[in-house]
Design an enzyme around this catalytic site. Structure first.
Site, PDB file in Angstrom:
ATOM      1  N   LYS A  37      -9.191   9.723 -17.123  1.00 24.05           N
ATOM      2  CA  LYS A  37      -9.544  10.366 -18.386  1.00 24.05           C
ATOM      3  C   LYS A  37      -8.387  10.243 -19.382  1.00 24.05           C
ATOM      4  CE  LYS A  37     -13.288  11.335 -16.208  1.00 24.05           C
ATOM      5  NZ  LYS A  37     -13.503  12.515 -15.403  1.00 24.05           N
TER       6      LYS A  37
ATOM      7  N   ARG B 107       0.820  -1.222   0.000  1.00 27.72           N
ATOM      8  CA  ARG B 107       0.000   0.000   0.000  1.00 27.72           C
ATOM      9  C   ARG B 107       0.845   1.260   0.000  1.00 27.72           C
ATOM     10  NH1 ARG B 107      -1.654   1.742   4.665  1.00 27.72           N
ATOM     11  NH2 ARG B 107      -2.164  -0.256   5.625  1.00 27.72           N
TER      12      ARG B 107
ATOM     13  N   ASP C 225      -7.881  21.362 -10.307  1.00 30.87           N
ATOM     14  CA  ASP C 225      -8.224  20.167 -11.084  1.00 30.87           C
ATOM     15  C   ASP C 225      -7.867  20.457 -12.545  1.00 30.87           C
ATOM     16  OD1 ASP C 225      -9.547  18.207 -12.617  1.00 30.87           O
ATOM     17  OD2 ASP C 225     -11.203  18.041 -11.192  1.00 30.87           O
TER      18      ASP C 225
ATOM     19  N   TYR D 275     -16.290  20.496 -10.780  1.00 28.36           N
ATOM     20  CA  TYR D 275     -16.874  19.159 -10.935  1.00 28.36           C
ATOM     21  C   TYR D 275     -17.836  18.873  -9.774  1.00 28.36           C
ATOM     22  CZ  TYR D 275     -16.366  13.997 -11.331  1.00 28.36           C
ATOM     23  OH  TYR D 275     -16.567  12.653 -11.451  1.00 28.36           O
TER      24      TYR D 275
HETATM   25  C1  LIG Z   1     -14.000  12.575 -14.088  1.00 30.95           C
HETATM   26  C2  LIG Z   1     -13.492  13.773 -13.403  1.00 30.95           C
HETATM   27  C3  LIG Z   1     -13.052  13.704 -12.086  1.00 30.95           C
HETATM   28  C4  LIG Z   1     -13.158  12.443 -11.260  1.00 30.95           C
HETATM   29  O1  LIG Z   1     -12.417  11.390 -11.755  1.00 30.95           O
HETATM   30  P1  LIG Z   1     -12.810   9.885 -11.359  1.00 30.95           P
HETATM   31  O2  LIG Z   1     -11.602   9.116 -11.725  1.00 30.95           O
HETATM   32  O3  LIG Z   1     -14.036   9.566 -12.142  1.00 30.95           O
HETATM   33  O4  LIG Z   1     -13.086   9.885  -9.877  1.00 30.95           O
HETATM   34  C5  LIG Z   1     -12.544  14.845 -11.512  1.00 30.95           C
HETATM   35  N1  LIG Z   1     -12.475  15.992 -12.187  1.00 30.95           N
HETATM   36  C6  LIG Z   1     -12.891  16.106 -13.450  1.00 30.95           C
HETATM   37  C7  LIG Z   1     -12.775  17.411 -14.145  1.00 30.95           C
HETATM   38  C8  LIG Z   1     -13.429  15.006 -14.105  1.00 30.95           C
HETATM   39  O5  LIG Z   1     -13.866  15.115 -15.348  1.00 30.95           O
END
Ligand SMILES: *Cc1c(COP(=O)(O)O)cnc(C)c1O
Length: 394
Positions: free
Chosen positions: A210, A60, A185, A113
């Protein structure tokens, strides 16, 4: 890499975090499946328990597989440290939690988000951390919202669903004047198109799910920062018991290698679709940072080095049945959450439901598109056929 110079981004993307000759010359880092990591002697066991030990002590807490991925992400951002976590949302939550205690306050851009808002309202609130929202497009008002106990200013650019680009360096400067940490983000641009740490951001989070992954088949997040914040972030991630599986880490590091070519194509196709949609009579507005009509377009030009594959457009108001006719028959656009893969997606969104400091009052339906790697002509023809189905119902 052995050269003394700092390599260009595409070179880093190909090479960072890999050391084939540590592994029999095999190009990609191996996948270590591990929980227990044995130490041969008492002395080495004791060594591995020291706080500053930087080897491997427990699955971990990192393996060569996670380290290889984290080193690559850190290199792309020019960060001192990066850490992988189990999802993009986990990256957001751990980054914020690393900075706050009961009695503190965090200030969030109104276009973040939605699950980030839910975390602030549903979790932070319960543990005595207040949150409030501000309009990221009005940096001159930021100082008024900052309280003596504000520890974090949290940004996302472009705005979720609505794609406006704020003045990030200016917002960061004001936050720093008030001793707040800036978390951003950066999932849309990735390190490839926006180096957040070089624009005043202290901690950058990304949904690896993503673009880094790029194939819609894993969940992962990453947090990158400079030394000043790295220890607190790693501690928080450990205390949360957050870690990623070795096969997912492997796929994520493999995804990095093709990011530059994938995103170039995702971006080019998205811009082609956005321009085509702009001229359609059914469309009210197109929201894409690289189009002059997008709020913050000039800031995008100043601070970003490219645009990726996600944008939105607003339809002129139509009946639900006409909207359904448009969406239901699409052949190449999948309907579902997430994005960043090789395939195109379309998703209706409702920004008004997730805004409190700003207003979204467009009367028509917002549709978010992720441009995949399909042929542009097919993607356009698919939308065109959808508009024809819609017209038949108006
Ligand atoms: C999808 C997304 C997240 C979250 O990612 P996950 O891996 O689905 O938890 C955070 N910020 C943005 C801008 C996103 O598009």
């Amino acid at each position: 890499m052995k050269t003394g110079t700092i390599p260009q981004m595409r070179t880093l993307i190909a090479h960072a975090g890999r050391d084939p000759h540590q592994n029999h010359g095999v190009v990609n880092p191996p996948v270590y499946h591990a929980s227990t990591i044995l130490k041969p002697t008492l002395a080495e066991l004791e060594e591995s328990r020291k706080p500053d030990f930087d080897g491997y002590r427990y699955g971990r807490r990192g393996t060569p597989t996670s380290r290889s991925f984290e080193e690559a992400v850190a290199a792309l951002y020019g960060a001192d440290d990066a850490i992988a976590v189990s999802s993009g949302l986990a990256a957001i939550c751990c980054a914020i939690l690393s900075q706050v205690s009961a009695g503190d306050h965090i200030l969030l851009a109104d276009n973040v988000y939605f699950p980030t808002r839910k975390f602030a309202a549903g979790f932070l609130q319960r543990f005595g951390v207040e949150s409030s929202y501000f309009d990221p497009m009005k940096p001159e008002q930021l100082a008024e919202h900052i309280r003596p106990e504000t520890k974090v200013v949290y940004l996302e650019a472009p705005g979720t669903m609505t794609f406006e680009i704020p003045d990030i360096p200016k917002l960061a400067e004001i936050a720093h004047q008030h001793n707040a940490t800036v978390i951003m983000d950066n999932t849309w641009a990735t390190a490839l198109y926006f180096n957040a740490l070089e624009h005043g951001v202290d901690i950058v989070v990304e949904a690896v799910t993503k673009y880094i992954c790029g194939h819609s088949d894993i969940m992962m997040g990453a947090i990158a920062s400079r030394t000043a914040h790295a220890g607190a972030i790693r501690d928080m991630v450990y205390m949360q018991g957050n870690c990623s599986g070795p096969d997912d880490l492997y796929l994520a590091q493999r995804g990095i290698r093709t990011m530059a070519v994938r995103l170039a194509q995702n971006g080019e196709t998205a811009l082609t679709l956005a321009k085509w949609l702009q001229d359609r009579p059914e469309v009210d507005r197109v929201l894409h940072p690289a189009l002059p009509s997008c709020p913050g377009h000039d800031l995008w030009k100043r601070d970003f080095t490219g645009s990726s594959g996600l944008f939105a457009f607003v339809l002129k108001p139509v009946a639900k049945s006409a909207l359904a006719a448009f969406l239901d028959g699409l052949e190449f656009y999948g309907m579902g959450a997430s994005w960043g893969g090789y395939e195109s997606l379309i998703l209706p969104g409702d920004p008004a439901a997730a805004r409190t400091a700003t207003k979204w009052d467009e009367p028509g339906q917002l549709l978010r598109i992720h441009a995949g790697l399909e042929d542009e002509a097919d993607l356009i023809a698919d939308l065109e056929a959808g508009f024809e189905r819609m017209a038949a119902l108006i």
